[in-house]
Design an enzyme around this catalytic site. Structure first.
Site, PDB file in Angstrom:
ATOM      1  N   ARG A 118     -18.814  -2.538   9.137  1.00 30.52           N
ATOM      2  CA  ARG A 118     -17.428  -2.397   9.578  1.00 30.52           C
ATOM      3  C   ARG A 118     -17.183  -0.935   9.909  1.00 30.52           C
ATOM      4  O   ARG A 118     -17.600  -0.058   9.167  1.00 30.52           O
ATOM      5  CB  ARG A 118     -16.501  -2.797   8.422  1.00 30.52           C
ATOM      6  CG  ARG A 118     -15.794  -4.089   8.623  1.00 30.52           C
ATOM      7  CD  ARG A 118     -15.161  -4.567   7.333  1.00 30.52           C
ATOM      8  NE  ARG A 118     -14.149  -3.660   6.794  1.00 30.52           N
ATOM      9  CZ  ARG A 118     -13.367  -3.963   5.764  1.00 30.52           C
ATOM     10  NH1 ARG A 118     -13.472  -5.132   5.171  1.00 30.52           N
ATOM     11  NH2 ARG A 118     -12.478  -3.106   5.309  1.00 30.52           N
ATOM     12  N   ARG A 146     -10.130   6.892   3.902  1.00 25.41           N
ATOM     13  CA  ARG A 146      -9.368   5.799   3.285  1.00 25.41           C
ATOM     14  C   ARG A 146      -9.097   6.097   1.812  1.00 25.41           C
ATOM     15  O   ARG A 146      -8.047   5.758   1.287  1.00 25.41           O
ATOM     16  CB  ARG A 146     -10.121   4.477   3.447  1.00 25.41           C
ATOM     17  CG  ARG A 146     -10.236   4.055   4.902  1.00 25.41           C
ATOM     18  CD  ARG A 146     -11.117   2.840   5.050  1.00 25.41           C
ATOM     19  NE  ARG A 146     -10.419   1.637   4.665  1.00 25.41           N
ATOM     20  CZ  ARG A 146     -10.987   0.580   4.122  1.00 25.41           C
ATOM     21  NH1 ARG A 146     -12.274   0.593   3.863  1.00 25.41           N
ATOM     22  NH2 ARG A 146     -10.287  -0.471   3.819  1.00 25.41           N
ATOM     23  N   ARG A 203       0.828  -1.210   0.000  1.00 23.64           N
ATOM     24  CA  ARG A 203       0.000   0.000   0.000  1.00 23.64           C
ATOM     25  C   ARG A 203       0.859   1.255   0.000  1.00 23.64           C
ATOM     26  O   ARG A 203       0.327   2.352  -0.042  1.00 23.64           O
ATOM     27  CB  ARG A 203      -0.903   0.010   1.236  1.00 23.64           C
ATOM     28  CG  ARG A 203      -2.342  -0.442   0.964  1.00 23.64           C
ATOM     29  CD  ARG A 203      -3.089  -0.405   2.285  1.00 23.64           C
ATOM     30  NE  ARG A 203      -4.516  -0.286   2.158  1.00 23.64           N
ATOM     31  CZ  ARG A 203      -5.377  -1.303   2.236  1.00 23.64           C
ATOM     32  NH1 ARG A 203      -4.942  -2.526   2.351  1.00 23.64           N
ATOM     33  NH2 ARG A 203      -6.667  -1.075   2.175  1.00 23.64           N
TER      34      ARG A 203
HETATM   35  P1  AMP Z   1      -8.486  -3.692   3.804  1.00 29.31           P
HETATM   36  O1  AMP Z   1      -9.284  -4.798   4.352  1.00 29.31           O
HETATM   37  O2  AMP Z   1      -7.432  -4.157   2.820  1.00 29.31           O
HETATM   38  O3  AMP Z   1      -9.302  -2.567   3.254  1.00 29.31           O
HETATM   39  O4  AMP Z   1      -7.632  -3.075   5.023  1.00 29.31           O
HETATM   40  C1  AMP Z   1      -8.251  -2.567   6.183  1.00 29.31           C
HETATM   41  C2  AMP Z   1      -7.288  -1.695   6.961  1.00 29.31           C
HETATM   42  O5  AMP Z   1      -6.156  -2.473   7.392  1.00 29.31           O
HETATM   43  C3  AMP Z   1      -6.678  -0.536   6.193  1.00 29.31           C
HETATM   44  O6  AMP Z   1      -7.546   0.597   6.138  1.00 29.31           O
HETATM   45  C4  AMP Z   1      -5.434  -0.264   7.027  1.00 29.31           C
HETATM   46  O7  AMP Z   1      -5.746   0.383   8.244  1.00 29.31           O
HETATM   47  C5  AMP Z   1      -4.969  -1.675   7.370  1.00 29.31           C
HETATM   48  N1  AMP Z   1      -4.088  -2.212   6.309  1.00 29.31           N
HETATM   49  C6  AMP Z   1      -4.390  -3.197   5.419  1.00 29.31           C
HETATM   50  N2  AMP Z   1      -3.370  -3.424   4.585  1.00 29.31           N
HETATM   51  C7  AMP Z   1      -2.384  -2.547   4.934  1.00 29.31           C
HETATM   52  C8  AMP Z   1      -1.084  -2.268   4.442  1.00 29.31           C
HETATM   53  N3  AMP Z   1      -0.568  -2.929   3.386  1.00 29.31           N
HETATM   54  N4  AMP Z   1      -0.372  -1.303   5.054  1.00 29.31           N
HETATM   55  C9  AMP Z   1      -0.862  -0.625   6.110  1.00 29.31           C
HETATM   56  N5  AMP Z   1      -2.082  -0.822   6.626  1.00 29.31           N
HETATM   57  C10 AMP Z   1      -2.851  -1.775   6.049  1.00 29.31           C
END
Ligand code: AMP
Length: 219
Positions: free
Chosen positions: A160, A171, A88
């Protein structure tokens, strides 16, 4: 096959990553899922990241990279993997390159799912997850059989925290600032394919498979 799925939060990366993993026997690695399950289990890591996820911010690179490194060096990753939500940041992408090149490997393709921001906001409004097992639902496209209850475990369906409108907007902002530069990073390496992420799940999946064929990753 070693794949990365890129796309804004809510672009459908998780759904497509699961389909790819099951069709091609790949390990599905999603830091967001790992963080959420750590939060549910109340572990140290869960406590560390809970507020960060609720605010829609990014967990620090070191913690995230260590987590992914462990998964990618596991036996299950031998047949290949699909990364969903990692990298990310540019620092994470560089770390991934180092982890792979240390093993004489490299990424085959980064697939970028393109979805309009309004569609993303709408998806977040319709998304629910099971408070028990984390299974996701879309109230319009994949509703539960019994309203408010998980089909698999009967748990309560909730919104969520990071699907609340203000958090989704935060986000998206974080995505534009830190993650969007990865499109240029992978394009420069010649391993980026952009795919339209709008429409039915199976339609998007077919487009991804076309992109894999184009790159000779499928017969
Ligand atoms: P997601 O389910 O991929 O949308 O991720 C949910 C949350 O997890 C994100 O908004 C971040 O807070 C954290 N997160 C997920 N992947 C990453 C990453 N590669 N680097 C940093 N934080 C992450």
């Amino acid at each position: 096959m070693r794949l990365v799925l890129l796309g804004a939060p809510g672009s459908g990366k998780g759904t497509q990553a699961k389909l790819l993993a099951s069709e091609f026997g790949l390990l599905h690695v999603a830091p967001g899922d790992i963080f959420r399950s750590e939060i549910r289990a109340g572990t140290e890591l869960g406590k560390l990241v809970e507020g960060i996820l609720a605010r829609g911010e990014l967990v620090d690179d070191n913690t995230t990279i260590r987590l992914i490194d462990t998964r990618l060096t596991s036996e299950e990753a031998r047949k290949g993997f699909v990364l969903d939500g990692f990298p990310r940041t540019i620092a994470q992408a560089e770390a991934l390159d180092r982890i792979l090149s240390g093993r004489g490997e490299s990424l085959d393709l980064a697939v970028a799912l393109e979805v309009d921001e309004e569609a993303i906001l709408m998806r977040a409004r319709l998304r629910r997850v099971c408070a028990g097992c984390g299974k996701p639902y879309n109230l319009a496209m994949q509703p539960p059989k019994v309203a408010g209850k998980c089909d698999d475990c009967g748990g309560e369906l909730v919104t969520r925290k990071d699907d609340e409108e203000a958090t989704v907007r935060e986000r998206l902002e974080v995505y534009r600032k830190f993650t969007e530069p990865l499109l240029a990073y992978y394009a420069e390496k010649g391993i980026l394919e952009a795919v339209c992420g709008e429409g039915e799940v199976q339609e998007v999946f077919l487009r991804i498979k076309e992109a894999l064929k184009k790159r000779n990753l499928l017969q």
